[in-house]
Design an enzyme around this catalytic site. Structure first.
Site, PDB file in Angstrom:
ATOM      1  N   PRO A  65    -104.128 100.358  44.434  1.00  0.00           N
ATOM      2  CG  PRO A  65    -104.426 100.649  46.717  1.00  0.00           C
ATOM      3  CD  PRO A  65    -103.293  99.729  45.577  1.00  0.00           C
ATOM      4  CB  CYS A  66    -107.054 102.902  40.644  1.00  0.00           C
ATOM      5  SG  CYS A  66    -108.880 101.852  40.942  1.00  0.00           S
ATOM      6  CD  GLN A  67    -110.714 106.411  46.473  1.00  0.00           C
ATOM      7  OE1 GLN A  67    -110.613 105.797  47.442  1.00  0.00           O
ATOM      8  NE2 GLN A  67    -111.437 107.507  47.443  1.00  0.00           N
TER       9      GLN A  67
ATOM     10  CG  PHE B  22    -103.444 106.990  41.023  1.00  0.00           C
ATOM     11  CD1 PHE B  22    -102.706 108.253  41.491  1.00  0.00           C
ATOM     12  CD2 PHE B  22    -103.273 105.859  41.106  1.00  0.00           C
ATOM     13  CE1 PHE B  22    -101.461 108.161  41.530  1.00  0.00           C
ATOM     14  CE2 PHE B  22    -101.787 105.456  41.817  1.00  0.00           C
ATOM     15  CZ  PHE B  22    -101.321 106.968  42.168  1.00  0.00           C
ATOM     16  CB  SER B  23    -109.951 107.163  39.265  1.00  0.00           C
ATOM     17  OG  SER B  23    -111.256 107.568  40.600  1.00  0.00           O
TER      18      SER B  23
END
EC number: 2.1.1.37
Length: 467
Positions: free
Chosen positions: A180-182, A184-185
Site C-alpha cells: 500500500p502506497c497511501q 507514502f504518497s
C-alpha cells in the site's frame, strides 16, 4: 449482458472439474458477478426458467442450486478464467501480495511463472482478480489480510511467527508486492496530516505493512522479489522512510538493483509513458538474495532495450462509440472550466487535463483512484472549437462539445490489461469500483518488461538448484 470468453474450453476446466456439484460452480460465478449478470448469461443458454430472486437466494446460501444442464455448465465455465497452458510445467512459482487486480502477476505469468498464493483484502478487487486470473483451489491459496499470516493471533515469539509463515505460505522463487502506497504518497500524506493522523511507518493501518513483507522475506527467503510503490516513497519523511526500507532489505540479505545513486536519473523510477500514452512514474525495487551470487551486473538501466518500438497512440485505446453517460454533464463541465480558469489567473497549475485524441504524441496524466469523482485529470476532447475563446464558454456550441471521461474499458487499455481494440479483460464491478481499481493498479507492460529482464537470473537459479 456479460461477454463470453471465446477462448474458454468447451469441456470442464481443471478448476471446475474438481467440483462435484452444481452449487460449487454456480457459487464461484456468483462470488464474482452480480446475480443479474449471471441471469442474463443463463437465460441466453436456454432451457430453465431462471429468476433474479432465485439466484440471489443461491448466492446467499438460502437455496440450493438445481442440477445444471450441460449447456448451462459450459456457459458458466466461460465466465471463469481457463488454466494457462504453461501451468502444466511452470518455469517458477511466485506469490502475489497486495495484489489489487493482478497487474504485476500478469507480467510474471507472461514469462512462464505460476502464481501459488494471492493476498488482497479489497472484496471488489478480488472479484475482478478472480474474473481474470486462474486460481486453482488445489495449487493456489487465496488470502485476504496478509496480517493473518504474518501476525498470527496468539503468537508473540519471533521464531514461532517465522515458522508459522513458512508453514502457511507455499514455497516460491519470486515475491511480488505492490504494498500500500497511501501512507507514502503526496496525497495520502496531506490527507492524513489534515486529519491529524500518522503516516508512513507510524500509520498502523497501512504504513507498517512493508514490515509484513519483510517478515515473509525473512521466513521464506525467496531468491527474488519485486516491490512497487509511488515515486514519492523516496522522499517521504525527508528520505527516512526509504532509508529504513533499504536498510531492512539489506539486513535480510538482499541486493537491490540500482540501490546506489550514481548521479544519473534513478533507474528504479520507471515511467509508463515508454510503454503506453500515460505519464505514470512508479518506483520498482528488484531484490536478489545475496547468497545466490546472481546480483552482479543486473541493472534496471537495461530496461530501455525492452521498450516497444512505438507507443500506441491514444486514439487507438478509445472505444469508437462510448456511451453518452461518460460525457460530462453541463454543470460539471462548467464547474471544472471555471475552477481551472480561476487557478490559471492565480498562476497555479490546477485544472483539468484535456486531451485531443487526434494528437498522435498525446500523453495523458496519471490515472488515479479518484478518477470516478469527475475524471478531470484525463478528459477526452470531443471537438471543442477553441477559436470561440473563453468568453464564449456558455455558447451552445461549447456545451454540445463537452469532453468526456474515459470508459472503464479504455482505462483497462491505458493500464495495459488488454491490447487496443480488445475487450477481453472482464470488468464485473461497477464503473466507480473499476475506476478505483485501475487507478490503484500498475501498468502491466512495465512489469512484463521487468519480468523479462529478470527471467535469465530466475532460469540460472532454477538450473543451479535442479528445479
Amino acid at each position: 449482458m456479460l461477454a463470453l470468453d471465446p477462448a474458454a474450453p468447451a469441456s470442464p476446466s481443471p478448476l471446475t472439474a474438481a467440483q462435484d456439484d452444481a452449487l460449487s460452480l454456480l457459487t464461484q460465478v456468483l462470488d464474482i458477478y452480480a446475480p443479474r449478470d449471471v441471469l442474463s448469461v443463463l437465460q441466453a443458454a436456454g432451457g430453465r426458467d431462471w429468476s433474479l430472486p432465485k439466484l440471489t437466494r443461491i448466492r446467499s446460501g438460502k437455496s440450493a442450486a438445481p442440477a445444471l444442464s450441460a449447456a448451462e455448465v459450459n456457459t458458466l465455465q466461460t465466465l471463469l478464467p481457463s488454466r494457462p497452458a504453461h501451468y502444466a510445467a511452470p518455469a517458477f512459482q511466485f506469490v502475489d501480495l497486495f495484489a489489487g487486480i493482478g497487474g504485476i502477476r500478469r507480467g510474471f505469468e507472461q514469462i512462464g511463472g505460476q502464481c501459488v498464493f494471492t493476498s488482497e483484502w479489497n472484496k471488489e478487487a478480488v472479484r475482478t482478480y478472480k474474473a481474470n486470473h486462474y486460481c486453482d483451489p488445489y495449487q493456489h491459496q487465496f488470502n485476504s489480510d496478509i496480517r493473518l499470516v504474518t501476525q498470527p493471533a496468539g503468537l508473540q515469539d519471533e521464531q514461532a511467527i517465522y515458522q508459522h509463515i513458512d508453514r502457511t505460505l507455499p514455497d516460491h522463487q519470486v515475491l511480488l508486492a505492490g504494498f500500500p502506497c497511501q501512507p507514502f504518497s503526496l496525497a495520502g500524506v496531506s490527507k492524513k496530516n489534515a486529519l491529524g493522523r500518522a503516516h508512513g511507518f507510524e500509520c498502523e493501518a497501512q504504513g507498517t505493512l512493508f514490515f509484513d513483507v519483510a517478515r515473509i522475506l525473512a521466513a521464506k527467503k525467496p531468491p527474488f522479489f519485486v516491490l512497487e510503490n509511488v515515486k514519492n516513497l523516496k522522499s517521504h519523511d525527508k528520505g527516512r522512510t526509504f532509508a529504513v526500507i533499504m536498510a531492512t532489505l539489506d539486513e535480510l540479505g538482499y541486493d537491490v538493483a540500482n540501490a546506489q545513486d550514481d548521479g544519473l536519473p534513478d533507474a528504479k523510477v520507471i515511467d509508463a509513458r515508454h510503454f503506453l500514452p500515460q505519464h505514470r512514474e512508479r518506483i520498482v525495487l528488484v531484490g536478489i538474495r545475496r547468497d545466490t551470487g546472481l546480483s552482479a551486473g543486473f541493472s534496471l538501466r537495461a530496461l530501455p532495450a525492452l521498450y516497444p518500438a512505438q507507443v500506441p497512440a491514444l486514439h487507438l485505446l478509445l472505444e469508437p462509440e462510448p456511451d453518452a453517460k461518460y460525457t460530462l454533464s453541463p454543470t460539471l463541465w462548467h464547474y471544472l472550466y471555471q475552477y481551472a480558469k480561476k487557478h490559471k489567473a492565480k498562476g497555479n497549475g490546477f485544472g483539468f487535463g484535456l486531451n485531443d485524441p487526434r494528437n498522435l504524441s498525446c500523453c495523458v496524466r496519471t490515472l488515479s483512484a479518484r478518477y470516478y469523482k469527475d475524471g478531470s485529470e484525463i478528459l477526452i476532447d470531443r471537438g471543442w472549437d477553441y477559436a470561440l475563446g473563453e468568453t464564449d464558454f456558455r455558447q451552445p456550441e461549447n456545451m454540445a462539445r463537452r469532453p468526456r471521461r474515459l470508459t472503464p474499458r479504455e482505462c483497462a487499455r491505458l493500464m495495459g490489461f488488454e491490447a487496443p481494440g480488445e475487450a477481453r479483460f472482464r470488468i464485473p464491478v461497477s464503473d466507480t469500483q473499476a475506476y478505483k481499481q485501475f487507478g490503484n493498479s500498475v501498468v502491466v507492460p512495465v512489469f512484463a518488461a521487468v519480468a523479462r529482464l529478470l527471467l535469465p537470473l530466475i532460469e540460472r537459479y532454477q538450473q543451479q538448484n535442479g528445479q
